[in-house]
Design an enzyme around this catalytic site. Structure first.
Site, short mmCIF file in Angstrom:
data_model
loop_
_atom_site.label_atom_id
_atom_site.label_comp_id
_atom_site.label_asym_id
_atom_site.label_seq_id
_atom_site.Cartn_x
_atom_site.Cartn_y
_atom_site.Cartn_z
N LYS B 76 0.87 -1.18 0.00
CA LYS B 76 0.00 0.00 0.00
C LYS B 76 0.91 1.22 0.00
O LYS B 76 1.93 1.24 0.70
CB LYS B 76 -0.88 -0.02 1.25
CG LYS B 76 -1.91 1.12 1.32
CD LYS B 76 -2.81 0.99 2.55
CE LYS B 76 -3.88 2.07 2.59
NZ LYS B 76 -4.78 1.93 3.76
N SER B 151 -9.85 2.13 2.79
CA SER B 151 -8.94 2.87 1.94
C SER B 151 -7.95 2.01 1.16
O SER B 151 -7.38 2.48 0.19
CB SER B 151 -8.16 3.87 2.79
OG SER B 151 -7.29 3.20 3.69
N SER B 175 -10.23 -0.21 6.94
CA SER B 175 -9.57 -0.06 5.64
C SER B 175 -8.88 -1.31 5.09
O SER B 175 -8.43 -1.30 3.95
CB SER B 175 -8.54 1.08 5.70
OG SER B 175 -9.19 2.31 5.63
#
Lengths: 95, 482
Positions: B76, B151, B175
């Site tokens: 990420k 997210s 997330s």
């Protein structure tokens, strides 16, 4: 809870975010809605409750007061917007 | 090759059936061919990946191997990667090249894993749809115009589309779990403090936790083995031994006590979602688990507490973006205040600014007790609910999200509607507990996730339960049609 134009301008200055006049109305609505959501907290009886800052109530550990990091000024300043002679450059603060 | 799990790829590498260079090239080719459809990656590091793959193959020849040696994966884009830009999905960090590695980055590198690139995300991890990224929205491989959740939507979409077999992610209010659910993969958010936060761009420090996105629970256990552990550089990481999380995967579930919070199974839950989740729970009963109703009386206050605590901590954390030391700076500032205010107005997107403003308001003079202190007290009430529940049951189960993947643009105009997407996941972060989402069914051709919440440091138990479920179901093997 309603939040006023004045509040938004004050908070924006505290947060150091420039907010244009035409954005204030939308922010009044959005922030007002968020604060309405948050107002549910009032319904909870917390008179006997301690605030919780860390999920495991851990405390900060202390370490010996010795130097563990090397100076990497050049590496850090290589990614800065503006530097000179090892200093970070910003607009003039004092005339 | 791309349909294999990390465990299978690890065996293929060990037996010499494939080299890391071949594997890495294969996944890089897939990213090049398919990612224009998903926009799961912000940066692809082809050259560095092939160099790392060659090094992994050499390490293997010298007998220096871990289960991760030569396995491709993605980060990420909020884990700092030395020399590779780390954007956090923001214009503010569009050109930020960190001069150091996050601890998670170092650990995976030392294990020999090969990073293929950095995945897309909601800006500064604030969002539930990966639509607030400065680099454009990510699309869910399961449906055109469907969000992947957020997210960590880029990581979830990349794993679901078989562009990588595994990816790192973070979870502040859901997330990892919500995008894992919406993309039909397995996501794990460990106990707060289990994995170091050093080098993770901070959003809400008392809630942020790194975790794994994989296809199976077994792969998740393998990944947690590498990522977990105390780090002197993160004062909130917990100094506690890391077990081998794969060791208990095969334990039978007979006698496992499952709790269903009555506050989550209400009339507001759609009948189809409830049925899908109850079918999954029935599988657990067949495996010998018992199911009982429990209560989390303060569950309805979790979103309210979160939307004080998270914005408050975000407003403090993001004050570091001042245009002076790194990141974006506005053009031609006329004085210092102008530099700060325009840099931040131009560098942050609208959701990030909203949260900074809410947080600043909640922490400002005269409001601190009514908002932040009150929210911290409610946070403890929420935690106490869980502590009480774990006196009666071993694992709490619920849907991960209220609905499957929604259509892009559906919730972007109303922040509060978007916030409700995390209604089942947020309280876990407030309490600091570990939780997973596993693929547990389909609704209208879209994946549904089952959330499993465990007691503190019970990751091995959660992974065991998820693994056993995956031995008798095949939801985790479903592949989106191209």
């Amino acid at each position: 809870m309603a939040i006023s134009r004045n509040d938004i301008e004050k908070v924006a200055l505290l947060a150091r975010i420039k907010v244009d006049d035409d954005q204030v109305t939308a922010l009044e609505k959005d922030l007002g809605n968020i604060l309405d959501l948050v107002d549910q907290l009032k319904s909870a009886d917390t008179s006997q409750t301690e605030p919780m800052a860390h999920p495991l109530d851990a405390v900060q550990r202390l370490r010996p007061d010795v130097v563990t990091e090397s100076n990497q000024r050049e590496a850090f300043q290589a990614i800065a917007p503006a530097t000179e002679n090892g200093l970070y450059l910003v607009p003039r603060v004092i005339e | 090759m791309h349909d294999k799990t990390v465990a299978e790829l690890s065996s293929a590498l060990a037996s010499g059936q494939v080299s890391s260079v071949e594997l890495t090239q294969h996944f890089l080719d897939r990213i090049r061919q398919d990612d224009s459809r998903y926009n799961a990656f912000i940066t692809v590091t082809e050259e560095a990946a092939l160099k790392d793959a060659r090094a992994a193959d050499e390490r293997r020849q010298q007998g220096d191997v871990t289960p991760w040696t030569g396995i491709p994966f993605a980060h990420k884009d909020l884990f700092c990667t030395n020399g590779v830009r780390t954007t956090c999905g923001s214009k503010m960090l569009e050109n930020f090249v960190p001069p150091y590695d996050a601890t998670v980055t170092s650990k995976l590198r030392e294990a020999g894993a090969v990073c293929l690139g950095k995945t897309n995300m909601d800006e500064f991890a604030m969002g539930s749809s990966t639509e607030s990224s400065y680099f454009g929205a990510t699309t869910n491989p399961w449906g055109e115009r469907r969000v992947p959740g957020g997210s960590s939507g880029g990581s979830a979409a990349a794993v679901a589309a078989r562009l990588v077999p595994a990816a790192t992610a973070t979870d502040t209010g859901g997330s990892i779990r919500q995008p894992a659910a919406l993309c039909g993969i397995t996501g794990l958010k460990p106990t707060y403090g289990r994995i170091s936060r050093y080098g993770m761009v901070a959003f809400a420090s008392s809630l942020d936790q790194a975790g794994t996105m994989t296809r199976t629970a077994q792969d998740s256990a393998m990944m947690l083995n590498v990522m977990a552990g105390h780090d002197p550089k993160d004062s909130t990481s917990i100094d506690r031994a890391v077990p081998d999380y794969t060791a208990e995967l095969d334990q039978p579930l007979k006698g496992l006590r499952i709790g269903l919070p009555r506050e989550y199974f209400t009339a507001q839950l759609s009948a189809a979602m409830e049925q899908t989740v109850r079918n999954a729970i029935a599988e657990y009963e067949k495996l010998g688990a018992t199911v009982q109703e429990i209560s989390l009386p303060h569950a309805n206050l979790a979103i309210a507490a979160y939307y004080v605590i998270a914005p408050a901590e975000c407003s403090a954390n993001l004050s570091r973006f001042d245009g002076a030391r790194y990141g974006y700076r506005c053009d031609n500032p006329k004085d210092l205040l102008d530099m700060y205010t325009r840099t931040r107005a131009e560098g942050f997107g609208s959701e990030v600014k909203r949260r900074i403003l809410v947080g600043t308001y909640a922490l400002s003079a005269g409001y601190y007790d009514a908002y932040y202190l009150k929210a911290q007290k409610v946070r403890r009430l929420i935690q106490q609910d869980f502590i009480e529940a774990f006196g009666q049951v071993d694992i709490i189960m619920s849907p991960t999200s209220p609905s499957p993947a929604f259509v892009q643009g559906e919730k972007t105009n109303d922040p509060v509607t978007m916030y409700l997407e995390d209604i089942f996941t947020i309280s876990t972060n407030l309490a600091g507990l570990p939780a997973m989402s596993v693929p547990a069914g389909m609704m209208d051709g879209l994946p549904v996730g089952l959330q499993m919440i465990g007691d503190y440091f019970s990751e091995a138990r959660l992974l065991n339960a998820a693994h056993q479920f995956q031995q008798v179901t095949d939801w985790h093997q479903m592949t989106p049609a191209r």
